[in-house]
Design an enzyme around this catalytic site. Sequence first.
Site, PDB file in Angstrom:
ATOM      1  CE1 TYR A 120       0.365   9.711 -29.383  1.00  0.00           C
ATOM      2  CE2 TYR A 120      -1.668  10.309 -30.508  1.00  0.00           C
ATOM      3  CZ  TYR A 120       0.123  10.033 -29.758  1.00  0.00           C
ATOM      4  OH  TYR A 120       1.297  10.871 -31.066  1.00  0.00           O
ATOM      5  CE  LYS A 167       8.543   2.426 -41.274  1.00  0.00           C
ATOM      6  NZ  LYS A 167       9.803   2.681 -42.779  1.00  0.00           N
ATOM      7  CG  ASP A 199       9.492   5.852 -43.760  1.00  0.00           C
ATOM      8  OD1 ASP A 199       8.615   5.692 -44.429  1.00  0.00           O
ATOM      9  OD2 ASP A 199      10.973   5.140 -43.621  1.00  0.00           O
ATOM     10  CG  ASP A 223      -0.185  13.813 -31.977  1.00  0.00           C
ATOM     11  OD1 ASP A 223       0.015  14.960 -32.490  1.00  0.00           O
ATOM     12  OD2 ASP A 223       0.415  13.601 -31.211  1.00  0.00           O
ATOM     13  CG  ASP A 227       2.856  19.340 -34.062  1.00  0.00           C
ATOM     14  OD1 ASP A 227       1.392  19.605 -34.186  1.00  0.00           O
ATOM     15  OD2 ASP A 227       3.334  19.353 -32.797  1.00  0.00           O
TER      16      ASP A 227
END
Length: 326
Positions: A120, A167, A199, A223, A227
């Site tokens: 971001y 990751k 993942d 993020d 969610d």
Amino acid sequence: MTHEIAVVPGDGIGQEVTPAAVDVLNALEIDFEFTEAEAGDAVAEETGDPLPQETYDLAASTDATLFGAAGETAADVILPLREAVGSFVNVRPATAYPGVDAVRPETDLVFLRENTEGVYAGHEDRLTDDVATLTRVTTETASRRLAEFACDYVQQGDHDGFTIAHKANVMRETDGLFRETVADVASEAGVETDEVLMDAFATKVCLDPEQFDVVVCPNLAGDVLSDLAAGLVGGLGLLPSANVGPERALFEPVHGTAPDIAGEGAANPAAAILSAAMLLEYLEYDEEAAAVRSAVETTLEAGPRTGDLGGDASTEDVTNAIIDRL
Ligand code: ATP
Ligand code: MG
């Protein structure tokens, strides 16, 4: 001691649930001084500016800000407001509440998401019609600051340790630096950590959320995964969040302006009130925070309930029930 709190209800149901949160804080024996300020679509329509300078300055100078929601102008409001408080971590609990339909009712975890960098903060380029690129940024400074926050969070909140989701097997440099820095800080602080590939985390948290408690993530992973966990506990409608900086913080429900029910007095104030509980905890009123949380939980279970939870009570009915139970 007086605590100065900025109140920025914004648009839609922000105008309804934020005053409910203020009413709950006012019911406690703590000396708060609330100052209300405008932001969002309505003020943009009037003045052309979704975030007036006074509002920014207020958030940048008070102890804490309670924010509601902003409509079309959300990105022009919330991103600068997070910057005004110098937010470096986004705290996102995902807790399933009694009486609320959840995919995984046993879910009770909290994400501590890096809030300033990663993809971001990255620089995006369109090199040709055919090729676009993005540079991902990870710094030791931001990773360390997040890790120090996570260690305090774990030690003050009676958690066993935290999980680092990353990751680093693929993004060896960026997530490698993140992983290594966070693990080093924790080990220096005597905080236990384990690690999970982000993942794999997505699958594991769906199958068995109880194996996780505090989860520390880079920006994008936090993020998406928070969610995902919100889905496990029954959607975004009840979830609070905090954006914490070195000297101040901003608290907001995860939901938006809910234009479909705005203005009807029918919004569920739980997420805004739980955000106020996070504010209490931030100001180290732990007992009061626990009391507010417990009053919300009892009310979710026993009613009255707003329409989103199958009831027909108003925002005000629910708020008063929570205050009565305090
Ligand atoms: P925005 O663009 O501001 O995010 P949205 O249309 O995405 O608006 P949300 O606020 O994200 O709306 O809400 C999504 C759905 O959940 C809507 O149907 C809304 O009515 C419902 N909802 C969200 N928050 C609440 C709440 N506090 N009480 C009741 N229903 C809610
Ligand atoms: Mg939305």
